[in-house]
Motif scaffolding. Sequence first.
Motif, mmCIF file in Angstrom:
data_model
loop_
_atom_site.group_PDB
_atom_site.id
_atom_site.type_symbol
_atom_site.label_atom_id
_atom_site.label_comp_id
_atom_site.label_asym_id
_atom_site.label_seq_id
_atom_site.Cartn_x
_atom_site.Cartn_y
_atom_site.Cartn_z
ATOM 1 N N VAL A 224 9.176 -30.492 -2.129
ATOM 2 C CA VAL A 224 10.489 -30.039 -1.664
ATOM 3 C C VAL A 224 10.812 -28.663 -2.243
ATOM 4 C CG1 VAL A 224 12.959 -30.546 -1.560
ATOM 5 C CG2 VAL A 224 11.300 -32.405 -1.327
ATOM 6 N N PHE A 225 10.492 -28.450 -3.529
ATOM 7 C CA PHE A 225 10.700 -27.131 -4.139
ATOM 8 C C PHE A 225 9.963 -26.060 -3.325
ATOM 9 C CE2 PHE A 225 11.029 -29.217 -8.612
ATOM 10 C CZ PHE A 225 12.395 -29.412 -8.459
ATOM 11 N N LEU A 226 8.716 -26.335 -2.958
ATOM 12 C CA LEU A 226 7.941 -25.374 -2.167
ATOM 13 C C LEU A 226 8.567 -25.155 -0.794
ATOM 14 C CD1 LEU A 226 4.216 -26.348 -2.905
ATOM 15 C CD2 LEU A 226 5.431 -24.288 -3.654
ATOM 16 N N ALA A 227 9.006 -26.234 -0.178
ATOM 17 C CA ALA A 227 9.584 -26.137 1.168
ATOM 18 C C ALA A 227 10.854 -25.302 1.188
ATOM 19 C CB ALA A 227 9.864 -27.536 1.722
ATOM 20 N N ILE A 228 11.656 -25.391 0.126
ATOM 21 C CA ILE A 228 12.911 -24.637 0.108
ATOM 22 C C ILE A 228 12.780 -23.312 -0.644
ATOM 23 C CG2 ILE A 228 14.324 -26.694 0.412
ATOM 24 C CD1 ILE A 228 15.038 -26.573 -2.541
ATOM 25 N N GLY A 229 11.630 -23.113 -1.289
ATOM 26 C CA GLY A 229 11.360 -21.840 -1.948
ATOM 27 C C GLY A 229 12.070 -21.613 -3.272
ATOM 28 N N MET A 230 12.485 -22.674 -3.922
ATOM 29 C CA MET A 230 13.133 -22.521 -5.224
ATOM 30 C C MET A 230 13.013 -23.799 -6.035
ATOM 31 S SD MET A 230 17.136 -22.600 -3.960
ATOM 32 C CE MET A 230 17.833 -22.413 -5.554
ATOM 33 N N ALA A 231 13.074 -23.628 -7.355
ATOM 34 C CA ALA A 231 13.045 -24.761 -8.275
ATOM 35 C C ALA A 231 13.901 -24.391 -9.477
ATOM 36 C CB ALA A 231 11.620 -25.059 -8.723
ATOM 37 N N GLY A 232 14.273 -25.356 -10.248
ATOM 38 C CA GLY A 232 15.059 -25.114 -11.456
ATOM 39 C C GLY A 232 15.548 -26.430 -12.012
ATOM 40 N N GLY B 150 14.517 -35.467 -13.724
ATOM 41 C CA GLY B 150 14.515 -34.432 -12.693
ATOM 42 C C GLY B 150 14.750 -33.038 -13.260
ATOM 43 N N ALA B 151 15.675 -32.927 -14.210
ATOM 44 C CA ALA B 151 15.951 -31.628 -14.831
ATOM 45 C C ALA B 151 14.707 -31.104 -15.543
ATOM 46 C CB ALA B 151 17.121 -31.747 -15.804
ATOM 47 N N ILE B 152 13.985 -31.988 -16.221
ATOM 48 C CA ILE B 152 12.763 -31.580 -16.920
ATOM 49 C C ILE B 152 11.693 -31.161 -15.920
ATOM 50 C CG2 ILE B 152 10.865 -32.423 -18.368
ATOM 51 C CD1 ILE B 152 13.053 -34.155 -19.822
ATOM 52 N N VAL B 153 11.488 -31.949 -14.869
ATOM 53 C CA VAL B 153 10.486 -31.591 -13.860
ATOM 54 C C VAL B 153 10.837 -30.265 -13.206
ATOM 55 C CG1 VAL B 153 9.498 -32.251 -11.617
ATOM 56 C CG2 VAL B 153 9.755 -33.968 -13.413
ATOM 57 N N GLY B 154 12.098 -30.104 -12.831
ATOM 58 C CA GLY B 154 12.525 -28.852 -12.195
ATOM 59 C C GLY B 154 12.387 -27.642 -13.114
ATOM 60 N N GLY B 155 12.751 -27.819 -14.364
ATOM 61 C CA GLY B 155 12.649 -26.733 -15.321
ATOM 62 C C GLY B 155 11.204 -26.332 -15.588
ATOM 63 N N PHE B 156 10.343 -27.310 -15.793
ATOM 64 C CA PHE B 156 8.926 -27.020 -16.035
ATOM 65 C C PHE B 156 8.286 -26.383 -14.805
ATOM 66 C CE2 PHE B 156 9.271 -29.284 -19.899
ATOM 67 C CZ PHE B 156 8.077 -29.276 -20.583
ATOM 68 N N THR B 157 8.663 -26.859 -13.615
ATOM 69 C CA THR B 157 8.103 -26.300 -12.378
ATOM 70 C C THR B 157 8.481 -24.832 -12.246
ATOM 71 O OG1 THR B 157 8.153 -28.454 -11.283
ATOM 72 C CG2 THR B 157 8.047 -26.514 -9.860
ATOM 73 N N GLU B 158 9.728 -24.519 -12.510
ATOM 74 C CA GLU B 158 10.197 -23.133 -12.426
ATOM 75 C C GLU B 158 9.520 -22.244 -13.462
ATOM 76 O OE1 GLU B 158 14.474 -20.961 -11.982
ATOM 77 O OE2 GLU B 158 14.266 -22.389 -13.635
ATOM 78 N N GLY C 110 8.864 -35.426 -18.624
ATOM 79 C CA GLY C 110 10.012 -36.088 -18.010
ATOM 80 C C GLY C 110 9.874 -37.599 -18.000
ATOM 81 N N THR C 111 8.681 -38.096 -17.683
ATOM 82 C CA THR C 111 8.458 -39.540 -17.674
ATOM 83 C C THR C 111 8.513 -40.093 -19.094
ATOM 84 O OG1 THR C 111 7.108 -39.338 -15.682
ATOM 85 C CG2 THR C 111 6.916 -41.399 -16.914
ATOM 86 N N LEU C 112 8.014 -39.326 -20.047
ATOM 87 C CA LEU C 112 8.105 -39.737 -21.448
ATOM 88 C C LEU C 112 9.567 -39.882 -21.873
ATOM 89 C CD1 LEU C 112 6.294 -40.282 -23.940
ATOM 90 C CD2 LEU C 112 6.572 -37.872 -24.518
ATOM 91 N N VAL C 113 10.392 -38.905 -21.514
ATOM 92 C CA VAL C 113 11.823 -38.945 -21.846
ATOM 93 C C VAL C 113 12.513 -40.090 -21.100
ATOM 94 C CG1 VAL C 113 14.004 -37.681 -21.621
ATOM 95 C CG2 VAL C 113 11.963 -36.522 -22.505
ATOM 96 N N LEU C 114 12.240 -40.225 -19.817
ATOM 97 C CA LEU C 114 12.834 -41.288 -18.997
ATOM 98 C C LEU C 114 12.487 -42.665 -19.564
ATOM 99 C CD1 LEU C 114 14.078 -42.412 -16.257
ATOM 100 C CD2 LEU C 114 11.774 -42.227 -15.354
ATOM 101 N N LEU D 67 18.417 -28.025 -9.924
ATOM 102 C CA LEU D 67 17.969 -28.607 -8.660
ATOM 103 C C LEU D 67 17.168 -29.886 -8.941
ATOM 104 C CD1 LEU D 67 17.974 -28.317 -5.612
ATOM 105 C CD2 LEU D 67 15.963 -26.829 -5.813
ATOM 106 N N GLY D 68 16.354 -29.849 -10.000
ATOM 107 C CA GLY D 68 15.633 -31.048 -10.410
ATOM 108 C C GLY D 68 16.583 -32.164 -10.813
ATOM 109 N N ALA D 69 17.671 -31.807 -11.502
ATOM 110 C CA ALA D 69 18.671 -32.810 -11.894
ATOM 111 C C ALA D 69 19.304 -33.443 -10.651
ATOM 112 C CB ALA D 69 19.735 -32.182 -12.786
ATOM 113 N N LEU D 70 19.564 -32.632 -9.626
ATOM 114 C CA LEU D 70 20.110 -33.167 -8.369
ATOM 115 C C LEU D 70 19.108 -34.120 -7.723
ATOM 116 C CD1 LEU D 70 22.309 -33.199 -6.183
ATOM 117 C CD2 LEU D 70 21.178 -31.200 -5.172
ATOM 118 N N PHE D 71 17.827 -33.721 -7.701
ATOM 119 C CA PHE D 71 16.794 -34.609 -7.173
ATOM 120 C C PHE D 71 16.708 -35.889 -8.007
ATOM 121 C CE2 PHE D 71 13.937 -31.057 -5.194
ATOM 122 C CZ PHE D 71 14.937 -30.745 -4.305
ATOM 123 N N GLY D 72 16.860 -35.753 -9.330
ATOM 124 C CA GLY D 72 16.837 -36.914 -10.211
ATOM 125 C C GLY D 72 17.976 -37.875 -9.914
#
Length: 160
Positions: A71-79, A149-157, A13-17, A82-87
């Motif tokens: 935050v993903f852990l706290a809410i129990g979901m990732a994707g 954010g989308a990349i981080v969320g996707g990789f995390t999921e 994600g940082t590479l793309v950003l 959701l990463g794009a929204l965080f981004g």
Amino acid sequence: MSAWGTAAGAFVGTLVLTTALRAAGEMRLTRMDLPFLLGTAVTVNRTRAKAVGYLMHFLNGEIFAFAYYAVFLAIGMAGWWLGALFGLLHGLFAGTALVGVLLPLVHPRMGSPLTSAPEVALLEPPGFLMLNYGPSTPVVTVLAHIGYGAIVGGFTELGG
């Protein structure tokens, strides 16, 4: 969800950003060079500043990704969505408070609204949403952070 997935997502994600922001600079969509801004906080050598700044930017990418992970852990979901929204939130935060307000206050070579006339700033302050670096800068910055954010969320999921 996986911390390893988050670490890998942060790197990609940082590479793309970073690539998107650099490409936007080369296409004259923005004058912002975030690694240069970060690097000049620690050295006056322009070449060294870019190298140090890229390292700092990648480390910040990992740190922010693990904030997302918490935050993903706290809410129990990732994707990716959701990463794009965080981004989106991350990009807006970076443009308004982080780079727009806080960086000029702590950066020893950047001007700020508090810089007095006898002081000479070597770098122009970014301004609100970094508009001092061009009218397209906010859009470019926010879109690049949404991608991050989308990349981080996707990789995390997927890393689970």
